[in-house]
Design a protein around this motif. Sequence first.
Motif, short mmCIF file in Angstrom:
data_model
loop_
_atom_site.label_atom_id
_atom_site.label_comp_id
_atom_site.label_asym_id
_atom_site.label_seq_id
_atom_site.Cartn_x
_atom_site.Cartn_y
_atom_site.Cartn_z
N VAL A 81 21.59 -6.27 -4.11
CA VAL A 81 20.45 -7.16 -4.36
C VAL A 81 19.30 -6.75 -3.45
CG1 VAL A 81 19.60 -9.53 -4.31
CG2 VAL A 81 21.96 -9.06 -5.02
N ARG A 82 18.14 -6.48 -4.01
CA ARG A 82 16.95 -6.16 -3.22
C ARG A 82 15.79 -7.03 -3.70
NH1 ARG A 82 16.93 -0.51 -0.59
NH2 ARG A 82 14.84 -1.17 0.00
N LYS A 83 15.00 -7.49 -2.73
CA LYS A 83 13.85 -8.33 -3.06
C LYS A 83 12.54 -7.55 -3.08
CE LYS A 83 15.85 -12.61 -1.25
NZ LYS A 83 15.67 -13.76 -0.34
N ASP A 84 12.63 -6.24 -2.87
CA ASP A 84 11.41 -5.44 -2.74
C ASP A 84 11.24 -4.41 -3.85
OD1 ASP A 84 13.53 -3.85 -2.05
OD2 ASP A 84 12.62 -3.03 -0.23
N LEU A 85 11.81 -4.66 -5.02
CA LEU A 85 11.76 -3.67 -6.08
C LEU A 85 10.36 -3.43 -6.61
CD1 LEU A 85 15.00 -4.43 -8.14
CD2 LEU A 85 14.58 -2.57 -6.52
N SER A 86 9.42 -4.36 -6.35
CA SER A 86 8.04 -4.13 -6.79
C SER A 86 7.44 -2.92 -6.10
CB SER A 86 7.19 -5.37 -6.49
OG SER A 86 7.18 -5.66 -5.10
N THR A 87 8.03 -2.49 -4.98
CA THR A 87 7.58 -1.28 -4.29
C THR A 87 7.58 -0.08 -5.23
OG1 THR A 87 8.40 -2.07 -2.17
CG2 THR A 87 8.12 0.31 -2.40
N TRP A 88 8.53 -0.04 -6.12
CA TRP A 88 8.69 1.12 -7.00
C TRP A 88 8.33 0.79 -8.45
CZ3 TRP A 88 12.34 -0.42 -3.33
CH2 TRP A 88 12.43 0.41 -2.21
N SER A 89 7.38 -0.13 -8.64
CA SER A 89 7.04 -0.56 -9.99
C SER A 89 6.49 0.58 -10.84
CB SER A 89 6.01 -1.70 -9.94
OG SER A 89 4.85 -1.28 -9.23
N GLY A 90 5.93 1.60 -10.20
CA GLY A 90 5.43 2.75 -10.96
C GLY A 90 6.37 3.92 -10.99
N ASP A 91 7.60 3.72 -10.49
CA ASP A 91 8.58 4.81 -10.42
C ASP A 91 9.84 4.42 -11.19
OD1 ASP A 91 6.93 6.31 -8.66
OD2 ASP A 91 7.58 5.04 -7.02
#
Length: 865
Positions: free
Chosen positions: A792-802
């Motif tokens: 579970v990760r809460k920071d997946l928006s970091t890679w929204s373009g990947d």
Amino acid sequence: MAMTKKIFGAFSIEVFNPNPFSRALHLSRCVQQTKFPTTRKKILQLRKGVRAPAVALNLNGPVKAVAEKLVALNVTALVTLRNGEMGNAEQIMPLLFDAFKPTQRFTVLQLVSTEIDPRTMEPKMSKEATLDWSKKKPTIGAERNTYKVEFIVDSDFGVPGAITVSNKYRREFFLESITIEGVVQFVCNSWIQAEMVNAKKRIFFSNKAYLPCETPIGLKELRDEELRELRGDGKGQRIPSDRIYDYDVFNDLGDPENEIEYERPTLGGEKNPHPRRCRTGRPPSNKDMNMESRSPSFMPIYVPRDEALEKGKSDAFNLGKLKGILRNIIPSLTVTDSNVFKGFSDLDSLYNERTLLGMKSPDGMHMKHSLPKMIHKLQESVEEIFKFDPPKIISRDTSCWLRDDQFSRQALAGINPLSIERIKAIEENKLFILDYHDMYLPFLNQINSLEDRKAYATRTIFFLTPMDTLKPIAIELSLPPVDPNSPSSQVLTPPTDATTNWLWQLGKAHVCSNDSGVHQLVHHWLRTHACMEPFIIAAHRQLSAMHPIYKFLDPHMRYTLKINALARETLINAGGIIETDFTPGKFCMQISCAAYRDWWRFDLEGLPADLIRRGVAIPDPTQAHGIRLLIEDYPYAADGLLIWSAIQKLAQSYVNYYYQDASAVCSDTELQAWYDESVNVGHADLRHASWWPKLSSPDDLISMLTTIIWLASAQHAALNFGQYPYGGHVPTRPPLMRQLIPKENDPGYMSFFKNPQGYFLSSLPSWSQITKYMAVIDIISSHSPDEEYLGVRKDLSTWSGDPKILEAFYDFSMEIKSIENEIEKRNSDISLRNRCGVGISPYELLIPSSGPGVTCRGVPNSITV
């Protein structure tokens, strides 16, 4: 990869493109194709009538620009503060007070572009925007408060890459996130210190990850500035608001100013090698200039401000401590002699309901007859606080601790499954050993001179049965030799009569006492907590927050520095819980240092390498994990290999995405500085060891990251969250012993002969020691409500373009869920005798998910307790 996800005003979410001409063309096309909400029509109208300036940027020569008229645009941001961290009246009142003061206070925010202004060669900046509490008062009791902020930018601003925040209020606040026009998000999750404590402006970068060589030109200086601030200058005493990460030796465990008996050696250096800790910079002790003075009890040990426990975690700790206090008070009121157990029923009573109803008044009558009904109802509502839950080890069979099979099973599926080794001289691979001889023997004379401490250096040999279970066949109990003519060791074998049965039980108890110490001091403290700290400190000092490896490791570093600081405060310090509750006493940490010096190797800390080192597995490329277990029903190893492989696969996908070849790894200056500092500063005492792995290829990095994440997550979980479930019944696993095993010519032998049960009970820790120990391991075996579990990760928006990275994280999450199902399936397989059978508790410590509390399962992302 899609170049653009959305466009708003002058901003687009895209791969950084330094060419303004192609960028202007790209923006104009997107404006024609994109439908905007009504609220953005004004911005759109402004943008459609403006052409980007024609600029020719030549880094090798003078800049020539033909400026065109720019238009100022208003851009809206939503700033979210987390009230879970500052939502009570005491914390909010200063902010409310500031809002009504004649001298206005506010928070200043400024956007930073990924581009530079060709006229000034400085990053493009928005106008300063202010966040003013007076326009919207904080809501007491709300989970979050969100505020609107308006930025003014020029129409050629480009992509927002960072934001700076300055707090002009009198009190810090917790900034959760800033979202620009609903598209660009800055995940902050940080305390913003007030300028009145000399706090500098905070820099937050957008979620996009950049290698150092790919850093947009507008962010390069900010990237370096942020790292310089985090490193500090290595001088001065730290204050709570600081964000500085630095190293120091463990010279803060002793407290000679309080008691001379609390004087302890420094850990770290040639004499007592040890990993480094986070520096606090406190002044030296008045009694010993080489030691730091201890902080007053009301002043916690420094950690960088963003490492603090969040409110949910802190509240869970405080509740646990309150329960621990109450569970120690009540037994002291119900027994007359806290050092003596009269029978096993006394031990069993620790798990029964012990409320005021069962206590006796001074005249011998039960107090329930004299208490009013109101008190009686109160008792019913709080009685859960005054008792211990029966630990998992005896939940299905209260007498299981007497059996040899249960004693053996703990080496494979207990709280310490990391010590069992194969006796390699035997070709048939049927003999295994728990060998604590060399680890304890150098310290035995010192340990046995302590009051109420008696120990042996033990070896236990097991035979592997056809059912894949272990059977103990001999226990060797060694003491330092007194003279050449008297034997320094004795050997016990399985019992043949009543006398040898009690001797055998005492021998097993001493083995478990040895095992408890090694588990806590070596496998748990040293190999996870202490040895991970340098890698975490170095990551903050050398890896920018926008570095892809920092972002990858970030959830696996959560809380660890604060937890280790708390350990120095109350657990491993002089007179702390580890010294008072475990056999080595004041010599506990010296045993940890000896293991670090003589045995610890980072290159063998990965699960497959560790299993091979201990001889319980052999390399086998035909197997799924590249190794073959010599004990097939080895629950810790079998379940652990599933998680290890999942982590390795994720690390492989992630690293290969950012590093296509060895030159990319070698040329990454931040990455190389991180590893170099971790080894040469954080592990300075072992920096010259030849076994340190190289970091010169993507495969090297994959191996390193897999090991670090394994240690911080699954390895720590396997060693920590079963401490109460497997150790909460002290006869099963005593943390210390107070008597040696009597021989026939010893003065105490007749006492043993007449009352073997009484002798066994008097060899265990005292009543007060046991309840204190149980209270502590109950706290540290508990998951808090804010736990973040593997997968579970809460920071997946970091890679929204990947999309490739998002797919890798999704696959990892699905694999973790599959592993959970597989472990539960194994625990129901009656052919696996070490995890399924009559009276046998299933092995669940490596099941990834869990609820809060003591569950004996759950693998958090990081070392959170």
